[in-house]
Design a protein around this motif. Structure first.
Motif, short mmCIF file in Angstrom:
data_model
loop_
_atom_site.label_atom_id
_atom_site.label_comp_id
_atom_site.label_asym_id
_atom_site.label_seq_id
_atom_site.Cartn_x
_atom_site.Cartn_y
_atom_site.Cartn_z
N UNK A 147 0.85 -1.18 0.00
CA UNK A 147 0.00 0.00 0.00
C UNK A 147 0.89 1.24 0.00
N UNK A 148 0.29 2.37 -0.35
CA UNK A 148 1.04 3.64 -0.29
C UNK A 148 0.15 4.68 0.38
N UNK A 149 0.69 5.28 1.41
CA UNK A 149 0.00 6.35 2.11
C UNK A 149 0.53 7.66 1.56
N UNK A 150 -0.40 8.47 1.05
CA UNK A 150 -0.03 9.77 0.45
C UNK A 150 -0.75 10.88 1.19
N UNK A 151 -0.15 11.37 2.28
CA UNK A 151 -0.83 12.42 3.05
C UNK A 151 -0.77 13.78 2.39
N UNK A 152 -1.86 14.51 2.52
CA UNK A 152 -1.92 15.91 2.13
C UNK A 152 -1.98 16.67 3.45
N UNK A 153 -1.06 17.58 3.66
CA UNK A 153 -0.99 18.33 4.91
C UNK A 153 -1.63 19.70 4.71
N UNK A 154 -2.57 20.04 5.58
CA UNK A 154 -3.25 21.34 5.49
C UNK A 154 -3.36 21.95 6.87
N UNK A 155 -3.49 23.25 6.89
CA UNK A 155 -3.72 23.96 8.14
C UNK A 155 -5.22 24.03 8.43
N UNK A 156 -5.54 24.00 9.69
CA UNK A 156 -6.92 24.16 10.12
C UNK A 156 -7.49 25.44 9.52
N UNK A 157 -8.67 25.37 8.94
CA UNK A 157 -9.30 26.54 8.36
C UNK A 157 -9.09 26.70 6.87
N UNK A 158 -8.19 25.92 6.27
CA UNK A 158 -7.98 26.01 4.83
C UNK A 158 -9.22 25.47 4.10
N UNK A 159 -9.47 26.01 2.91
CA UNK A 159 -10.64 25.59 2.12
C UNK A 159 -10.67 24.09 1.86
N UNK A 160 -9.52 23.50 1.60
CA UNK A 160 -9.47 22.07 1.27
C UNK A 160 -10.06 21.22 2.40
N UNK A 161 -9.89 21.67 3.64
CA UNK A 161 -10.40 20.91 4.79
C UNK A 161 -11.91 20.81 4.73
N UNK A 162 -12.59 21.93 4.54
CA UNK A 162 -14.06 21.89 4.50
C UNK A 162 -14.56 21.16 3.26
N UNK A 163 -13.87 21.29 2.14
CA UNK A 163 -14.28 20.61 0.91
C UNK A 163 -14.19 19.09 1.06
#
Length: 105
Positions: free
Chosen positions: A77-93
């Motif tokens: 398997x491959x784990x591909x994390x996307x790191x974002x800050x709390x409050x960024x648009x990507x988080x809510x999307x």
């Protein structure tokens, strides 16, 4: 055809298990405020890690956990994390499109 579908289904199940282990370990890191395992990949990533702030030590710990879990599964398997800050648009999307794969620390 049926056999390849079964293999793909097993691979998806294995990946989901690995992502859940990754999530549970990463949530123990101070500064990680949440992890979302979305239903589909986004930006070539399969897990969203939400931080309160960008910190080199936090990022190093996240990557160490990633590699440990991938090694545990013998790189099937491959784990591909996307790191974002709390409050960024990507988080809510991603949160909107995810069905129950979101855990907060």
């Amino acid at each position: 055809m049926v056999k390849s579908f079964m293999i793909e289904e097993d691979r998806e199940r294995l990946l989901r298990k690995a992502l859940e282990e990754f999530r549970d370990e990463v949530l123990k890191i101070k500064g990680v405020v949440g992890v979302i395992i979305p239903d589909e990949e986004f930006y070539e990533s399969n897990v969203l890690v939400i931080l309160s702030k960008i910190d080199r030590e936090i990022l190093e710990r996240i990557m160490k956990i990633k590699f440990l879990i991938e090694d545990r599964y013998k790189e099937e398997i491959m784990i591909s994390p996307y790191i974002a800050l709390e409050g960024e648009d990507i988080v809510s999307k991603i949160e909107e499109t995810s069905r129950g794969g979101y855990k907060r620390s």
